[in-house]
Design a protein around this motif. Sequence first.
Motif, PDB file in Angstrom:
ATOM      1  N   HIS A   5       0.865  -1.199   0.000  1.00  0.00           N
ATOM      2  CA  HIS A   5       0.000   0.000   0.000  1.00  0.00           C
ATOM      3  C   HIS A   5       0.893   1.238   0.000  1.00  0.00           C
ATOM      4  O   HIS A   5       1.298   1.741   1.044  1.00  0.00           O
ATOM      5  N   HIS A   7       1.416   4.897  -2.200  1.00  0.00           N
ATOM      6  CA  HIS A   7       0.916   5.810  -3.234  1.00  0.00           C
ATOM      7  C   HIS A   7       2.083   6.508  -3.942  1.00  0.00           C
ATOM      8  O   HIS A   7       2.972   7.061  -3.285  1.00  0.00           O
ATOM      9  N   HIS A 191      -9.908   1.293  -0.064  1.00  0.00           N
ATOM     10  CA  HIS A 191      -9.639   2.021   1.179  1.00  0.00           C
ATOM     11  C   HIS A 191     -10.935   2.041   1.984  1.00  0.00           C
ATOM     12  O   HIS A 191     -11.931   2.626   1.535  1.00  0.00           O
ATOM     13  N   HIS A 214      -6.257  -0.269   4.867  1.00  0.00           N
ATOM     14  CA  HIS A 214      -6.331   0.157   6.278  1.00  0.00           C
ATOM     15  C   HIS A 214      -7.232  -0.771   7.105  1.00  0.00           C
ATOM     16  O   HIS A 214      -6.738  -1.605   7.832  1.00  0.00           O
ATOM     17  N   ASP A 271       1.857   3.564   3.108  1.00  0.00           N
ATOM     18  CA  ASP A 271       0.859   4.480   2.565  1.00  0.00           C
ATOM     19  C   ASP A 271       1.543   5.537   1.689  1.00  0.00           C
ATOM     20  O   ASP A 271       1.412   5.506   0.480  1.00  0.00           O
TER      21      ASP A 271
HETATM   22 ZN   LIG Z   1      -3.798   4.857   0.931  1.00  0.00          ZN
END
Ligand SMILES: [Zn+2]
Length: 333
Positions: A5, A7, A191, A214, A271
Amino acid sequence: MIDLHLHFDGSLLARTVLELAKEQGIALPSEEPDELKLFLAAPADCGSLNEYLEKFDLPLLVLQTREAVRKGMYTLVSSLKEQGMLYAEIRFAPQLHTKKGLTQEQVVKAALQGLQEAAAGSFFKAKLILCCMRGADNREENLLTVRTAAAFLGRGVAALDLAGAEALYPTADYGEVFALAKELSVPFTIHAGEADGPESIRAALRMGASRIGHGVRAGEDPELLEELKEKQIPLEMCPSSNVQTKAVPSLSEHPVLSYLRRGLLVTVNTDNMTVSDTTIEREFRLLKEELGMTPEERRQLLLNAADAAFLTAEERWRLKDVIEKVCVGKTEL
Ligand SMILES: [Zn+2]
């Protein structure tokens, strides 16, 4: 290490943002990498997911041409490789890179080119996850993202996702988008349970999500926790980010290890390396220092990540084999 995960836009290094801005004649709030970092990273007490998401405006400003997307992805993958990582799934929303006329397909092609150039000849492998975006007026763009993912599936794209302001745009509103994903056989994560509660996770599961981004708020609903455990739905947890967005009040209260100890298929991820100013090594270190993660739990989290990866059974088995070999005799981080 594996990061499932991560970005693209939230993990672009400050010096890369500067370089891309300079090449395109784009003015930034600072020309100094250290100072620019302050504009790219979210504060520890960020307020909410919405405030955290504002930090993506600046990197997105410089990622609107084919060359910028290629180069940005090249530098990100190079930095993951340098960290000695095994595997990463890098996600981004092609529809946010079309402001200067690129099509979603051109954006994905440019990102894949950067990824493949950087990963060529190395042990490190990476795949892309294409994000659909929560929003009021982007139905067509989301459907196009699904079709684009289907077109590139197995050619560098591994899956789809739904990102953006969860509290403003409920997961349940995106049934049509993921019905198309199912029809086209594109696997997806969503998400959920970050800015919104357990119902958001339930909606994602009903729509057919094979993983949850998450899922930190699943614990508010014990029956849901049990379902996640029974079905072994992977949770892509991102401890530092979850504290920043106020999904949990503090790291010491983060449920990542309590979920793991209950038998849920938990994974640990960054993240956004830049917005959350972290690395995957740092996330694992925090779990050890602040939550008392044991070497066996660390090993389990790594194996879980391999199990949860959007890969073939054989590729997952290969990852697990490497993890086992590295973990044997090296139980301390
Ligand atoms: Zn995310």
